[in-house]
Design a protein around this motif. Sequence first.
Motif, PDB file in Angstrom:
ATOM      1  N   GLY B  66       0.860  -1.178   0.000  1.00  7.97           N
ATOM      2  CA  GLY B  66       0.000   0.000   0.000  1.00  7.97           C
ATOM      3  C   GLY B  66       0.890   1.220   0.000  1.00  7.97           C
ATOM      4  O   GLY B  66       1.981   1.194   0.561  1.00  7.97           O
ATOM      5  N   THR B  67       0.453   2.291  -0.652  1.00  9.88           N
ATOM      6  CA  THR B  67       1.368   3.423  -0.825  1.00  9.88           C
ATOM      7  C   THR B  67       1.047   4.621   0.064  1.00  9.88           C
ATOM      8  O   THR B  67       1.498   4.640   1.198  1.00  9.88           O
ATOM      9  CB  THR B  67       1.496   3.760  -2.308  1.00  9.88           C
ATOM     10  N   THR B  68       0.263   5.593  -0.403  1.00 11.07           N
ATOM     11  CA  THR B  68       0.174   6.823   0.387  1.00 11.07           C
ATOM     12  C   THR B  68      -1.130   6.951   1.185  1.00 11.07           C
ATOM     13  O   THR B  68      -2.213   6.766   0.628  1.00 11.07           O
ATOM     14  CB  THR B  68       0.318   8.053  -0.535  1.00 11.07           C
ATOM     15  N   ILE B  69      -0.992   7.270   2.466  1.00 14.73           N
ATOM     16  CA  ILE B  69      -2.162   7.559   3.305  1.00 14.73           C
ATOM     17  C   ILE B  69      -1.893   8.833   4.101  1.00 14.73           C
ATOM     18  O   ILE B  69      -0.736   9.175   4.353  1.00 14.73           O
ATOM     19  CB  ILE B  69      -2.475   6.403   4.288  1.00 14.73           C
ATOM     20  N   LEU B  70      -2.948   9.522   4.476  1.00 14.67           N
ATOM     21  CA  LEU B  70      -2.747  10.746   5.265  1.00 14.67           C
ATOM     22  C   LEU B  70      -3.979  11.053   6.105  1.00 14.67           C
ATOM     23  O   LEU B  70      -5.064  10.501   5.893  1.00 14.67           O
ATOM     24  CB  LEU B  70      -2.420  11.922   4.341  1.00 14.67           C
ATOM     25  N   ALA B  86      -2.049  -0.327  -5.160  1.00 13.59           N
ATOM     26  CA  ALA B  86      -1.068  -1.146  -4.453  1.00 13.59           C
ATOM     27  C   ALA B  86      -0.040  -1.567  -5.479  1.00 13.59           C
ATOM     28  O   ALA B  86      -0.370  -1.882  -6.620  1.00 13.59           O
ATOM     29  CB  ALA B  86      -1.723  -2.355  -3.820  1.00 13.59           C
ATOM     30  N   THR B  87       1.220  -1.558  -5.065  1.00  9.97           N
ATOM     31  CA  THR B  87       2.297  -1.780  -5.997  1.00  9.97           C
ATOM     32  C   THR B  87       3.026  -3.069  -5.634  1.00  9.97           C
ATOM     33  O   THR B  87       3.273  -3.321  -4.465  1.00  9.97           O
ATOM     34  CB  THR B  87       3.275  -0.588  -5.938  1.00  9.97           C
ATOM     35  N   GLY B 201       3.652   6.233   4.102  1.00  7.64           N
ATOM     36  CA  GLY B 201       3.638   5.381   2.916  1.00  7.64           C
ATOM     37  C   GLY B 201       4.675   5.907   1.937  1.00  7.64           C
ATOM     38  O   GLY B 201       5.359   6.898   2.224  1.00  7.64           O
ATOM     39  N   SER B 202       4.764   5.247   0.760  1.00  9.57           N
ATOM     40  CA  SER B 202       5.854   5.610  -0.162  1.00  9.57           C
ATOM     41  C   SER B 202       5.780   7.062  -0.621  1.00  9.57           C
ATOM     42  O   SER B 202       6.794   7.707  -0.822  1.00  9.57           O
ATOM     43  CB  SER B 202       5.855   4.657  -1.363  1.00  9.57           C
ATOM     44  N   ALA B 241       4.940   4.894  -7.117  1.00  9.65           N
ATOM     45  CA  ALA B 241       4.092   3.812  -6.606  1.00  9.65           C
ATOM     46  C   ALA B 241       2.679   4.278  -6.260  1.00  9.65           C
ATOM     47  O   ALA B 241       1.758   3.472  -6.145  1.00  9.65           O
ATOM     48  CB  ALA B 241       4.742   3.191  -5.366  1.00  9.65           C
ATOM     49  N   THR B 242       2.507   5.582  -6.070  1.00  7.32           N
ATOM     50  CA  THR B 242       1.210   6.095  -5.642  1.00  7.32           C
ATOM     51  C   THR B 242       0.310   6.365  -6.844  1.00  7.32           C
ATOM     52  O   THR B 242       0.772   6.897  -7.854  1.00  7.32           O
ATOM     53  CB  THR B 242       1.409   7.388  -4.826  1.00  7.32           C
TER      54      THR B 242
END
Lengths: 236, 284
Positions: B66-70, B86-87, B201-202, B241-242
Amino acid sequence: MPAPYYVSPEQIMQEKEDFARKGIEKAKEVIVLEYRDGILMVAENPLATVFKISEIYDRIALAATGLYPDYEALRYAGIQGAEIKGFTFNREDVTARWLANQYSQQIGAIYRQPDVKPLEVELLLCEIREDSSSKNRIYHLSFDGTFWEDNEYTVIGGRAEEIAGILENEYSASLDLSDAVKLAARTFAAVETEVDEADRYQVTAETIEAAVLDETRNRRKFRRLLPDELSEMLSA
Amino acid sequence: MVFSRSDHRTSDFLELLQRERPELLSRFGTGAGGTTSLPDSSPANWKGQHLPTSSVMDLYDNLLEGTTILAAVYNEGVIVAGDRQATAGFQVGERRIRKVYEVDTYSAIAIAGVAGPAMEMAKLFQVQVEFYEKIEGSPLSLEGKANSLSNMVKSNLPMAMQGLVVVPIFAGYDLKRKQGKIFKYDAIGGQYEESEYYATGSGGKDAQATLKKLYSADMPRDSALKLVAEALWDAADEDVATGGPDFIREIFPTIKIIDSTGISDIPDSEVKALYTELLDRLRS
């Protein structure tokens, strides 16, 4: 060594049954009604700390009466069993029919055990329908583990038959929520008029406990009706 | 007690599973002294001569991440968001994955890191919080929920040591203090409260940069939503990746908002409108 007294199995079971019935006869009642958007559960319960009605799972609730520690243990076991099953498989695999069978097995096993006090409980396991193609389920469980299905309205507790008698005349399908609450409160008040004035239970928004399984809600269908909400419905 | 192997009663679902069904917890809840299914491959044991074989490395390359969360606090509560991609290695593994989950009426969890265990953790955490509420008849405090998540991340330590890291963000509305709150975690379960915003995340760093430049305390709902959308856009722009908003497949980031009335989803149509507006602004 004195020989042990012989007691016939019939007599043992009869005594257990009498014991359990005596306990339940003293118990306050819970009324369960199907209304337009789901299932309404109403109990005479002056305590704000101890519940007779509880959420078990997404679409399942338990209404119980009898001896508190007995039905509390069953409530806990129900939530525990349901959550573990839902976690292992899927949430939709947890059904009231499965849970009613679990309860039946457990209550029955305790009832048949020698030298063990039977559970003094009467339960209504309610499940709201998934969609308009299915129907609501109300499983009525007895102290010996037997159970059957009720619909429209049903009552547990000491004066259950009397209350059901009143509801038989008064109940109509597709009531809205506030009419259903009023009907339950009115019915409780009606049976109370036969009690001595000194011991009479005052049916008000503070002395009844009410909750619904409401079809219009999201995943968790269970919701308690708060005293403010109840008094508004009762006074309307 | 009925249905169970012992008489012990608990309102902690994790403890219950450890006792009743430990086999369901191969990853979590094994505790500090617990075992893990891959005992010898932790980096501590590699020491040069036991480097993982190429097939193990291939396995790692094929795991979904999983990549970016905020999350960002605004004047009436808190917003939690995540992209939908998802990468797996250098491939897009999944375009529609969801990384933000409702926990209960007043809180949400967002997950980054290895997708499988992360989603499992989110599911377990949701049951944990709900189980407590049903058994006790009243919900856990927001801080209580956050601490319980910390324990879950901690119990993932053996997996984290092998590179299978799960980092959640937990956010919710504190009914007592009447404000939105954010809790962030590191890979070993350290828990820190953030009073304004946080991204991980990335693409977390890129999103964080945007939030840092444009965030102001007491932002109203609408500007906070615009900011969140822009931060995710920048993360997708900088981090390969996002995933960004996908107008062709109609896939848009997940945004949930929590205030005193509870949690709600920002519908796709509204998120789409946010991005249409953002793109118009960027073009001009």
